[in-house]
Scaffold this motif. Structure first.
Motif, PDB file in Angstrom:
ATOM      1  N   THR A 205      -3.728  -4.033  11.548  1.00 12.75           N
ATOM      2  CA  THR A 205      -5.083  -4.566  11.718  1.00 12.75           C
ATOM      3  C   THR A 205      -5.412  -4.774  13.186  1.00 12.75           C
ATOM      4  OG1 THR A 205      -4.930  -5.684   9.576  1.00 12.75           O
ATOM      5  CG2 THR A 205      -6.643  -6.441  11.094  1.00 12.75           C
ATOM      6  N   ILE A 206      -4.525  -5.448  13.920  1.00 15.20           N
ATOM      7  CA  ILE A 206      -4.805  -5.724  15.330  1.00 15.20           C
ATOM      8  C   ILE A 206      -4.771  -4.445  16.161  1.00 15.20           C
ATOM      9  CG2 ILE A 206      -4.119  -7.049  17.356  1.00 15.20           C
ATOM     10  CD1 ILE A 206      -5.275  -8.681  15.012  1.00 15.20           C
ATOM     11  N   THR A 207      -3.898  -3.528  15.810  1.00 16.97           N
ATOM     12  CA  THR A 207      -3.866  -2.248  16.516  1.00 16.97           C
ATOM     13  C   THR A 207      -5.207  -1.534  16.381  1.00 16.97           C
ATOM     14  OG1 THR A 207      -1.473  -2.043  16.192  1.00 16.97           O
ATOM     15  CG2 THR A 207      -2.702  -0.020  16.683  1.00 16.97           C
TER      16      THR A 207
ATOM     17  N   GLY B  88       4.378   5.163   8.083  1.00 18.36           N
ATOM     18  CA  GLY B  88       3.899   5.767   6.847  1.00 18.36           C
ATOM     19  C   GLY B  88       5.012   6.237   5.942  1.00 18.36           C
ATOM     20  N   GLU B  89       6.214   5.726   6.197  1.00 22.07           N
ATOM     21  CA  GLU B  89       7.377   6.114   5.411  1.00 22.07           C
ATOM     22  C   GLU B  89       7.756   4.989   4.451  1.00 22.07           C
ATOM     23  OE1 GLU B  89      10.261   7.022   8.365  1.00 22.07           O
ATOM     24  OE2 GLU B  89       9.098   8.689   9.227  1.00 22.07           O
ATOM     25  N   THR B  90       8.717   5.267   3.604  1.00 21.52           N
ATOM     26  CA  THR B  90       9.163   4.303   2.607  1.00 21.52           C
ATOM     27  C   THR B  90      10.327   3.491   3.151  1.00 21.52           C
ATOM     28  OG1 THR B  90       8.454   5.718   0.782  1.00 21.52           O
ATOM     29  CG2 THR B  90      10.064   4.002   0.272  1.00 21.52           C
ATOM     30  N   ALA B  91      10.178   2.174   3.116  1.00 23.71           N
ATOM     31  CA  ALA B  91      11.244   1.262   3.525  1.00 23.71           C
ATOM     32  C   ALA B  91      11.840   0.612   2.287  1.00 23.71           C
ATOM     33  CB  ALA B  91      10.696   0.191   4.464  1.00 23.71           C
ATOM     34  N   VAL B  92      13.059   0.132   2.420  1.00 27.22           N
ATOM     35  CA  VAL B  92      13.689  -0.619   1.340  1.00 27.22           C
ATOM     36  C   VAL B  92      13.598  -2.095   1.695  1.00 27.22           C
ATOM     37  CG1 VAL B  92      15.803  -1.066   0.054  1.00 27.22           C
ATOM     38  CG2 VAL B  92      15.226   1.274   0.757  1.00 27.22           C
TER      39      VAL B  92
ATOM     40  N   ALA C  40       9.327   0.415  -0.716  1.00 26.79           N
ATOM     41  CA  ALA C  40       7.976  -0.100  -0.416  1.00 26.79           C
ATOM     42  C   ALA C  40       7.366   0.748   0.687  1.00 26.79           C
ATOM     43  CB  ALA C  40       8.050  -1.560   0.013  1.00 26.79           C
ATOM     44  N   ARG C  41       6.054   0.946   0.616  1.00 28.24           N
ATOM     45  CA  ARG C  41       5.353   1.667   1.667  1.00 28.24           C
ATOM     46  C   ARG C  41       3.922   1.162   1.740  1.00 28.24           C
ATOM     47  NH1 ARG C  41       6.309   7.085   1.598  1.00 28.24           N
ATOM     48  NH2 ARG C  41       4.375   7.631   2.633  1.00 28.24           N
ATOM     49  N   MET C  42       3.270   1.370   2.879  1.00 26.00           N
ATOM     50  CA  MET C  42       1.870   0.993   3.036  1.00 26.00           C
ATOM     51  C   MET C  42       1.013   1.943   2.207  1.00 26.00           C
ATOM     52  SD  MET C  42       1.745   0.056   7.121  1.00 26.00           S
ATOM     53  CE  MET C  42       0.201  -0.879   7.007  1.00 26.00           C
ATOM     54  N   LEU C  43       0.176   1.389   1.336  1.00 22.33           N
ATOM     55  CA  LEU C  43      -0.621   2.190   0.409  1.00 22.33           C
ATOM     56  C   LEU C  43      -2.107   2.140   0.718  1.00 22.33           C
ATOM     57  CD1 LEU C  43       1.195   1.081  -2.888  1.00 22.33           C
ATOM     58  CD2 LEU C  43       1.594   3.167  -1.553  1.00 22.33           C
ATOM     59  N   HIS C  44      -2.476   1.648   1.906  1.00 27.01           N
ATOM     60  CA  HIS C  44      -3.883   1.497   2.264  1.00 27.01           C
ATOM     61  C   HIS C  44      -4.610   2.843   2.136  1.00 27.01           C
ATOM     62  CE1 HIS C  44      -1.583  -1.668   4.189  1.00 27.01           C
ATOM     63  NE2 HIS C  44      -2.685  -2.378   4.340  1.00 27.01           N
TER      64      HIS C  44
ATOM     65  N   ALA D  89      -7.579   1.074   6.503  1.00 27.87           N
ATOM     66  CA  ALA D  89      -6.661   0.778   7.618  1.00 27.87           C
ATOM     67  C   ALA D  89      -6.552   2.034   8.454  1.00 27.87           C
ATOM     68  CB  ALA D  89      -5.284   0.353   7.112  1.00 27.87           C
ATOM     69  N   ALA D  90      -6.028   1.882   9.655  1.00 27.21           N
ATOM     70  CA  ALA D  90      -5.787   3.060  10.483  1.00 27.21           C
ATOM     71  C   ALA D  90      -4.808   3.984   9.763  1.00 27.21           C
ATOM     72  CB  ALA D  90      -5.211   2.640  11.833  1.00 27.21           C
ATOM     73  N   PRO D  91      -5.019   5.298   9.858  1.00 26.29           N
ATOM     74  CA  PRO D  91      -4.091   6.214   9.200  1.00 26.29           C
ATOM     75  C   PRO D  91      -2.692   6.109   9.796  1.00 26.29           C
ATOM     76  CG  PRO D  91      -5.571   7.411  10.664  1.00 26.29           C
ATOM     77  CD  PRO D  91      -6.078   6.004  10.599  1.00 26.29           C
ATOM     78  N   ARG D  92      -1.672   6.230   8.944  1.00 26.75           N
ATOM     79  CA  ARG D  92      -0.319   6.273   9.426  1.00 26.75           C
ATOM     80  C   ARG D  92       0.011   7.675   9.934  1.00 26.75           C
ATOM     81  NH1 ARG D  92      -2.778   3.291   6.226  1.00 26.75           N
ATOM     82  NH2 ARG D  92      -1.922   4.239   4.356  1.00 26.75           N
ATOM     83  N   PRO D  93       0.906   7.829  10.907  1.00 29.27           N
ATOM     84  CA  PRO D  93       1.702   6.773  11.543  1.00 29.27           C
ATOM     85  C   PRO D  93       0.880   5.929  12.509  1.00 29.27           C
ATOM     86  CG  PRO D  93       2.160   8.856  12.602  1.00 29.27           C
ATOM     87  CD  PRO D  93       1.264   9.170  11.433  1.00 29.27           C
TER      88      PRO D  93
END
Length: 321
Positions: free
Chosen positions: A80-82, A126-130, A136-140, A145-149
């Motif tokens: 968000t702040i980025t 934009g990758e999957t973390a454990v 879990a991953r960002m699903l925005h 939200a800004a596009p990943r990465p």
């Protein structure tokens, strides 16, 4: 000698956005915001306000405490702040000595800090973390939200050889001792003297006191009565704390005003604080900053305190560097 940036650091509170805008006009490279839930308001709210009030100055956190937010909540806040700052944001993390001590907890271990920062970086990419054993991953969705990465620099507050070693593998920079390979910032407190002003004056002591009395706070929290009594004025400070505070509340309340304000008992320490380091006329401060540049620091982060923070920001910005 390396080039050196002059930045400032301020607490999240009602004046933060106004002071960030002033810091931009004064030429500071970056304004860092403190992060400690027991002491200050939410840093991301104030960073959002500052991002909308400024256009050039960098924004940073000094520092974020991982145990105050989940990895996903942190990644979302950073994203968000980025976005709001058009990429001017830098997130720095620490083990949370003060924030956790004020809640009766030990600082995070470095391995846990490393795993947390790694997970946040993975999410922003934009990758999957454990997280907690689950993927879990960002699903925005697009437009939310800004596009990943999302390439936000992630720094560590790293001290000691183990911290420096871990920073090498997970961080883009550090706040702490000069790192052998990463850009390094150092935080400093102090005040610029008026011509002919006595460095031991009441103005000087009031201006730098909030940052200089923290050693007594930390000593009491870490080592109790014996540790703080061994310091100049420590026994009188401790007796004042203990006379007005129930026993089970003394450790957290030792941090009241930490880094920003002087309690009445903290004023008992003002005659004992260091009034030499980073206290001087403009030429002396300029020489001190030059020495830090020569030592390999890339950024000096000035922490103005006292009753007239605007005066302190203006005076320090006027120093050649």
């Amino acid at each position: 000698m390396s080039e050196i940036e002059l930045s400032c650091a301020l607490p999240p509170g009602p004046e933060f956005a106004d002071l960030a805008a002033l810091a931009e006009t004064l030429g500071y490279a970056r304004v860092w915001i403190y992060g400690s839930a027991p002491l200050w308001e939410d840093p991301f709210v104030h960073l959002a306000l500052a991002a909308q009030r400024t256009s050039r100055i960098g924004l940073g956190t000094a520092v974020l405490i991982p145990t105050e937010r989940s990895e996903m909540a942190m990644a979302s806040a950073i994203a968000t702040i980025t976005r709001l700052s058009s990429g001017r944001f830098r997130a720095c993390f620490g083990t949370g000595f003060t924030a956790r001590s004020a809640m009766g907890q030990r600082p995070m271990i470095l391995r846990a800090l490393t795993e947390y920062v790694t997970a946040v970086r993975t999410l922003l990419a934009g990758e999957t973390a454990v997280i907690d054993g689950q993927p879990a991953r960002m699903l925005h969705a697009t437009g939310l939200a800004a596009p990943r990465p999302i390439d936000t620099p992630l720094w560590l507050s790293a001290f000691g050889p183990r911290g420096a070693e871990l920073a090498t593998s997970v961080a883009d920079g550090v706040i702490g001792p000069v790192h052998p390979t990463l850009p390094t910032a150092i935080t400093v407190s102090g005040t610029v003297l008026e011509t002919g002003e006595d460095r031991g004056s009441s103005r000087v002591r009031d201006a730098i006191g909030p940052c200089r009395v923290v050693d007594w706070h930390v000593a009491y929290a870490a080592g109790g009565a014996a540790a703080v009594d061994a310091m100049p004025g420590g026994s009188a400070w401790r007796e004042a704390l203990e006379s007005e505070t129930p026993e089970d509340e003394r450790r957290p309340r030792a941090f009241e005003g930490h880094f920003t304000h002087l309690s009445d008992r903290d004023r008992l320490l003002l005659e004992h604080i260091d009034v030499a380091t980073m206290v001087g006329e403009r030429s002396e401060i300029a020489a001190a900053v030059a020495n830090l540049a020569a030592a390999g620091y890339h950024e000096v982060v000035y922490m103005p305190t006292g009753p007239d923070v605007v005066r302190e920001l203006r005076a320090f910005a006027s120093v050649e560097h």
